[in-house]
Design a protein around this motif. Structure first.
Motif, PDB file in Angstrom:
ATOM      1  N   THR A  59       0.833  -1.204   0.000  1.00  0.00           N
ATOM      2  CA  THR A  59       0.000   0.000   0.000  1.00  0.00           C
ATOM      3  C   THR A  59       0.862   1.247   0.000  1.00  0.00           C
ATOM      4  O   THR A  59       2.023   1.224   0.398  1.00  0.00           O
ATOM      5  N   VAL A  60       0.252   2.342  -0.430  1.00  0.00           N
ATOM      6  CA  VAL A  60       0.876   3.663  -0.438  1.00  0.00           C
ATOM      7  C   VAL A  60      -0.117   4.623   0.211  1.00  0.00           C
ATOM      8  O   VAL A  60      -1.293   4.628  -0.149  1.00  0.00           O
ATOM      9  N   THR A  61       0.356   5.410   1.158  1.00  0.00           N
ATOM     10  CA  THR A  61      -0.514   6.329   1.881  1.00  0.00           C
ATOM     11  C   THR A  61      -0.250   7.773   1.490  1.00  0.00           C
ATOM     12  O   THR A  61       0.891   8.182   1.340  1.00  0.00           O
ATOM     13  N   SER A  62      -1.334   8.528   1.355  1.00  0.00           N
ATOM     14  CA  SER A  62      -1.278   9.974   1.208  1.00  0.00           C
ATOM     15  C   SER A  62      -1.904  10.552   2.475  1.00  0.00           C
ATOM     16  O   SER A  62      -3.126  10.630   2.590  1.00  0.00           O
ATOM     17  N   LYS A  63      -1.062  10.926   3.426  1.00  0.00           N
ATOM     18  CA  LYS A  63      -1.583  11.514   4.664  1.00  0.00           C
ATOM     19  C   LYS A  63      -2.243  12.851   4.393  1.00  0.00           C
ATOM     20  O   LYS A  63      -3.213  13.215   5.043  1.00  0.00           O
ATOM     21  N   LYS A  64      -1.741  13.562   3.386  1.00  0.00           N
ATOM     22  CA  LYS A  64      -2.318  14.855   3.019  1.00  0.00           C
ATOM     23  C   LYS A  64      -3.789  14.723   2.659  1.00  0.00           C
ATOM     24  O   LYS A  64      -4.602  15.590   2.967  1.00  0.00           O
TER      25      LYS A  64
END
Length: 143
Positions: A17-22
């Motif tokens: 997975t890849v997260t975009s906290k923004k």
């Protein structure tokens, strides 16, 4: 946006997975083209995301297709990656290379249509026919 902000926007979680906290979103690192080695129609896209949920991919059971505005958070001409043809696509290099050059979104409520994002040029299309489109799907979930 500063270059360091761009690099920090997407984080590879090391679990597929890849997260975009923004944006408060977690994406699958690969798309249906990486995983299935074929283009998919809308029903196959939905099945792809549903199966990720049923199999608790990365430990989560709430995977789905993205909304149009969520898909748009992936495209940025400051990012570069490559699609299955070796051509440039403008998504973070935190995502796996070799995927599709387009992405399908959730169905538009009350319509037999969906949005498709071309990640080579950032253009959205609104094709007719959910079962005749041939695109790639990338699953997402809220964090």
């Amino acid at each position: 946006m500063k270059t360091e902000d761009i690099k920090d926007d997407f984080v590879d979680n090391g679990d597929g997975t890849v997260t975009s906290k923004k944006h408060g979103l977690m994406w699958s690192k690969t798309d249906s083209m990486n995983d299935l080695k074929k283009w998919v129609n809308y029903q196959e896209s939905k099945d792809y995301a549903r199966e990720m949920s049923e199999n608790k991919f990365a430990g989560y059971d709430d995977w789905r297709l993205p909304a149009k505005d969520e898909m748009s958070t992936l495209y940025n001409e400051d990012y570069t990656n490559t699609d299955q043809f070796g051509k440039t696509i403008y998504i973070s290099d935190q995502f796996a290379p070799g995927g599709g050059f387009s992405m399908v979104a959730q169905q538009v409520p009350g319509r037999m249509r969906t949005w498709v994002l071309n990640i080579r040029d950032g253009e959205f299309t609104h094709p007719e026919g959910l079962w005749t489109i041939t695109e790639a799907a990338r699953a997402v979930r809220d964090i």
